[in-house]
Design a protein around this motif. Structure first.
Motif, short mmCIF file in Angstrom:
data_model
loop_
_atom_site.label_atom_id
_atom_site.label_comp_id
_atom_site.label_asym_id
_atom_site.label_seq_id
_atom_site.Cartn_x
_atom_site.Cartn_y
_atom_site.Cartn_z
N GLY A 1 -3.43 0.82 1.56
CA GLY A 1 -2.94 1.53 0.39
C GLY A 1 -2.92 3.02 0.71
O GLY A 1 -3.52 3.47 1.70
N ASP A 2 -2.23 3.78 -0.14
CA ASP A 2 -2.21 5.23 0.09
C ASP A 2 -3.60 5.84 -0.16
O ASP A 2 -3.91 6.90 0.35
CB ASP A 2 -1.12 5.94 -0.74
CG ASP A 2 -1.03 5.43 -2.17
OD1 ASP A 2 -1.87 4.60 -2.58
OD2 ASP A 2 -0.11 5.86 -2.89
N GLY A 3 -4.44 5.13 -0.91
CA GLY A 3 -5.82 5.59 -1.10
C GLY A 3 -6.68 5.29 0.13
O GLY A 3 -7.27 6.19 0.72
N GLY A 4 -6.72 4.05 0.52
CA GLY A 4 -7.58 3.63 1.63
C GLY A 4 -7.18 4.26 2.95
O GLY A 4 -8.05 4.62 3.76
N ILE B 1 1.81 1.72 5.14
CA ILE B 1 1.17 2.27 3.94
C ILE B 1 1.96 1.83 2.71
O ILE B 1 3.17 2.04 2.62
CB ILE B 1 1.14 3.82 3.97
CG1 ILE B 1 0.36 4.29 5.19
CG2 ILE B 1 0.52 4.37 2.69
CD1 ILE B 1 0.28 5.80 5.29
N LEU B 2 1.26 1.20 1.77
CA LEU B 2 1.88 0.82 0.51
C LEU B 2 1.66 1.96 -0.48
O LEU B 2 0.52 2.23 -0.87
CB LEU B 2 1.25 -0.47 -0.04
CG LEU B 2 1.82 -1.78 0.51
CD1 LEU B 2 1.75 -1.85 2.02
CD2 LEU B 2 1.10 -2.97 -0.09
N GLN B 3 2.75 2.61 -0.85
CA GLN B 3 2.62 3.82 -1.64
C GLN B 3 2.87 3.55 -3.12
O GLN B 3 3.94 3.10 -3.52
CB GLN B 3 3.60 4.88 -1.13
CG GLN B 3 3.46 6.19 -1.87
CD GLN B 3 4.15 7.35 -1.19
OE1 GLN B 3 4.73 7.20 -0.10
NE2 GLN B 3 4.10 8.51 -1.80
N ASP B 4 1.85 3.82 -3.92
CA ASP B 4 2.02 3.79 -5.39
C ASP B 4 1.41 5.04 -6.02
O ASP B 4 1.30 5.12 -7.25
CB ASP B 4 1.38 2.52 -5.99
CG ASP B 4 -0.13 2.50 -5.86
OD1 ASP B 4 -0.66 3.22 -4.97
OD2 ASP B 4 -0.79 1.80 -6.63
N ASN B 5 1.00 5.99 -5.17
CA ASN B 5 0.41 7.25 -5.65
C ASN B 5 -0.76 7.02 -6.59
O ASN B 5 -0.93 7.75 -7.57
CB ASN B 5 1.48 8.13 -6.32
CG ASN B 5 2.60 8.47 -5.34
OD1 ASN B 5 2.36 8.82 -4.20
ND2 ASN B 5 3.83 8.29 -5.79
N ALA B 6 -1.55 5.99 -6.30
CA ALA B 6 -2.66 5.67 -7.21
C ALA B 6 -3.67 4.76 -6.52
O ALA B 6 -3.36 4.12 -5.52
CB ALA B 6 -2.13 4.98 -8.46
N TYR B 7 -4.85 4.71 -7.10
CA TYR B 7 -5.81 3.67 -6.75
C TYR B 7 -5.40 2.43 -7.54
O TYR B 7 -5.93 2.12 -8.61
CB TYR B 7 -7.24 4.14 -7.09
CG TYR B 7 -7.70 5.28 -6.21
CD1 TYR B 7 -7.79 5.10 -4.83
CD2 TYR B 7 -8.05 6.51 -6.74
CE1 TYR B 7 -8.21 6.14 -3.99
CE2 TYR B 7 -8.46 7.56 -5.90
CZ TYR B 7 -8.54 7.36 -4.54
OH TYR B 7 -8.94 8.38 -3.71
N GLY B 8 -4.38 1.75 -6.98
CA GLY B 8 -3.63 0.74 -7.73
C GLY B 8 -4.49 -0.40 -8.25
O GLY B 8 -4.29 -0.88 -9.37
N MET B 9 -5.43 -0.85 -7.43
CA MET B 9 -6.19 -2.01 -7.86
C MET B 9 -7.03 -1.70 -9.11
O MET B 9 -7.14 -2.52 -10.02
CB MET B 9 -7.12 -2.48 -6.74
CG MET B 9 -7.92 -3.68 -7.17
SD MET B 9 -8.72 -4.44 -5.78
CE MET B 9 -8.59 -6.13 -6.26
N SER C 1 -4.34 8.27 -10.77
CA SER C 1 -3.17 8.61 -9.96
C SER C 1 -3.44 9.87 -9.15
O SER C 1 -4.21 10.72 -9.56
CB SER C 1 -1.95 8.82 -10.86
OG SER C 1 -1.65 7.62 -11.52
N PHE C 2 -2.78 9.95 -8.02
CA PHE C 2 -2.94 11.13 -7.17
C PHE C 2 -1.63 11.45 -6.48
O PHE C 2 -0.68 10.67 -6.54
CB PHE C 2 -4.06 10.91 -6.14
CG PHE C 2 -3.97 9.60 -5.38
CD1 PHE C 2 -2.93 9.34 -4.51
CD2 PHE C 2 -4.96 8.61 -5.54
CE1 PHE C 2 -2.86 8.14 -3.80
CE2 PHE C 2 -4.89 7.41 -4.85
CZ PHE C 2 -3.83 7.17 -3.98
N GLY C 3 -1.59 12.61 -5.82
CA GLY C 3 -0.43 12.96 -5.00
C GLY C 3 -0.72 12.58 -3.56
O GLY C 3 -1.86 12.27 -3.21
MG LIG Z 1 -2.43 3.00 -3.86
#
Ligand SMILES: [Mg+2]
Ligand SMILES: Cc1ncc(C[n+]2csc(CCOP(=O)(O)OP(=O)(O)O)c2C)c(N)n1
Length: 548
Positions: free
Chosen positions: A432-435, A457-465, A481-483
């Protein structure tokens, strides 16, 4: 002069250690000097946590302990998450940390943390080395403990003065071959009787079924008894998921399509189940009879309390069980009729042309780009559930996911380790974009080592889970959400390639091109996580209601 550090490195060589991951501090310099003259490669990382993930993954893939090294205090503390990863995930590893001298203390308490005490609950054994003469014994014992069932981490602390002290001329203690006890006949007879009496049997492969040396005997067992099987997340690949007996993977504990079979089973033979995993199904007062097969007895849990056990070396024990069952199981295939329905539901929407891409489509396209023996290393995030559910594995340890500590940040380090162990295979990290950002500095390590590996990288601009759980629990969409950096520019700043997927049909081609290009490649794909609620909550919720 022969020093303590030389004895340590000689002992590591004798254990067959090929490389050590880590970041030395001044307390380790005698060890570094001894490594310089040895066959062991020092793989320098950019964070100790990543080094520990790499060592654990080496252990997971080979069955032999991976080794990591750090300095005292801050460096050693950075190893801790990796130790816990190895402990919960049952990955053999040895963590070596430095320490101030113990005979004299010229720096007071500067950087002094009681690392042995810190490591104790995170390891199978944690010990300070207090004299060079004990090094051969302690190292052999460390490797024996790390490797034996249930495998895991061992910590050794080598103080600076012991490392530098004159050492006696001692040879390492050589490892000896190990044969493990096989399950007793009485247990095998009892289990066989229960399985022969079952009307709707199933087999489940758990995390311990993925031990590298078990793949051949497990496939042979399934071939002989022909009972359909499912697996836990960490049991994926233990037996070929392309087999016509594969019923699915438990990414959730209940109410998924695979549970339609589990709920109807009257007997489940769980092979190598480790209750460290999020439960694959929940045992209750009614439910099926469960027989636990493993090197270790089952721990009794609220959701797992088997009715019988077959404890012993799993391969030979199962061969003896198959001798009692082969050709006699009239009901072996009773639940097979459910298989097509389960697998069809799970793969729905896997070729949908929506953009951003659905998780189902991402899993589908990754499978196209990765050959059977290619290794996919998952970081931790929402996509893990989708990969566990939808990704079909054909070879053991080709989907490395962490359903134990479930830590973020391990995807890229695990992939680096996998690429070192199997340079001939395709290796993909899925993050993820976070991890990804938790250990993205290891891009430099991968580039420096000239590895071939692709990071998706799976981008959703967030800690999706967490955002999904927030929505499922009817909280407001807030605070998660983050940038992101410009990932393509970020990749290029490391000397890696980078590509952005801009339409639904672009992922498969982009991944293929990245693998063809070689080197370190970053591929960014925007993901549409509205499928999380639609499938995992709404659709499966209706399934549960219908079942009543
Ligand atoms: Mg994410
Ligand atoms: C080190 C660590 N911190 C926090 C968590 C809790 N956690 C689990 S998944 C997740 C979000 C992951 O975000 P990302 O990597 O972007 O993946 P996504 O779910 O968005 O696909 C978090 C914060 C964790 N498992 N590990």
């Amino acid at each position: 002069m022969r020093k303590g550090a030389d004895l340590l490195v000689a002992a590591l060589e004798s254990e067959g250690v090929e490389r050590i991951f880590g970041i030395p501090g001044e307390e380790n310099l005698a060890v570094v000097e001894a490594l310089r003259g040895s066959k062991i490669e020092l793989v320098l990382t950019r964070h100790e946590q990543a080094a520990a993930f790499m060592a654990a993954t080496y252990g997971r893939l080979t069955g032999k302990p991976g080794v990591c090294l750090s300095t005292l205090g801050p460096g050693a503390l950075n190893l801790c998450t990796g130790a816990a990863y190895g402990l919960l995930g049952a990955m053999p590893m040895v963590l070596i940390t430095g320490q101030k001298g113990i005979l004299h203390s010229k720096q007071g308490h500067f950087q002094l943390v009681d690392i042995v005490a810190t490591m104790r609950p995170l390891t199978k054994m944690a010990q300070q080395i207090v004299s060079p003469a004990t090094i051969p014994t302690i190292v052999r014992e460390a490797f024996r403990v790390a490797q034996q069932e249930r495998p895991g981490p061992v910590h050794l602390e080598l103080p600076e003065d012991i490392a530098g002290e004159a050492a006696p001329d001692l040879a390492p203690i050589p490892p000896h071959p190990i044969e493990r006890p096989v399950a007793p006949a009485a247990a095998l007879d009892r289990a066989a009787e229960m399985i022969l009496a079952a009307k709707r049997p199933l087999i489940m492969f758990g995390a311990a079924a993925s031990r590298p040396r078990l793949s051949a005997p497990l496939s042979e067992f399934v071939r002989r008894v022909r009972i359909p099987f499912f697996n836990t997340q960490m049991g994926k690949g233990a037996v070929d998921g392309g087999s016509h007996l594969y019923m699915g993977t438990c990414a959730l504990s209940e109410r998924d399509y695979v549970h339609q079979a589990i709920d109807r089973a009257d007997l489940i033979l769980t092979i190598g189940h480790d209750t460290v995993e999020k439960p694959p199904f929940l045992m209750g007062p009614r439910g099926p009879k469960v027989i636990h097969v493993g090197a270790m007895p089952a721990t009794v849990e609220e959701v797992y309390f088997p009715h019988a056990e077959v404890i012993g070396d799993v391969g030979p024990s199962l061969a003896l069980l198959a001798d009692r069952l082969e050709g006699k199981l009239e009901n072996a295939g009773a639940l097979l009729a459910l298989r097509d329905g389960i697998l069809a539901h799970v793969t729905e929407r896997c070729s949908e042309s929506r953009f951003p891409l659905t998780p189902q489509r991402i899993v589908h396209d990754v499978r196209q780009a990765v050959p059977d023996d290619g290794i996919v290393c998952l970081d931790n995030g929402m996509f893990k559930i989708w990969f566990a559910r939808n990704y079909r594995t054909h070879v053991a340890n080709t989907l490395l996911l962490d359903n134990a500590l479930a830590t973020m940040g391990a995807g890229l380090p695990a992939a680096i380790s996998a690429a070192l162990v199997h340079p001939e295979r395709r290796v993909l990290a899925v993050c993820g974009d976070g991890g990804f950002m938790m250990n993205s500095q290891e891009m430099e390590t991968a580039v420096r080592l000239n590895l071939n590996l692709v990071v998706l990288i799976l981008q959703d601009n967030a800690y999706g889970m967490i955002r999904w759980k927030q929505q499922a629990d009817h909280y407001a969409d807030w605070g998660l959400s983050f940038g992101n950096p410009d990932f393509i520019a970020y990749a290029s700043s490391y000397g890696a390639g980078g590509s952005l997927v801009t339409d639904a049909d672009g992922l498969a081609a982009t991944l293929e091109a990245a693998f063809q290009a070689g080197g370190v490649q970053l591929v960014v794909v925007p993901v549409d996580y509205s499928e999380n609620i639609r499938v995992l909550n709404e659709e499966l919720g209706r399934l549960a209601t219908a079942k009543g």
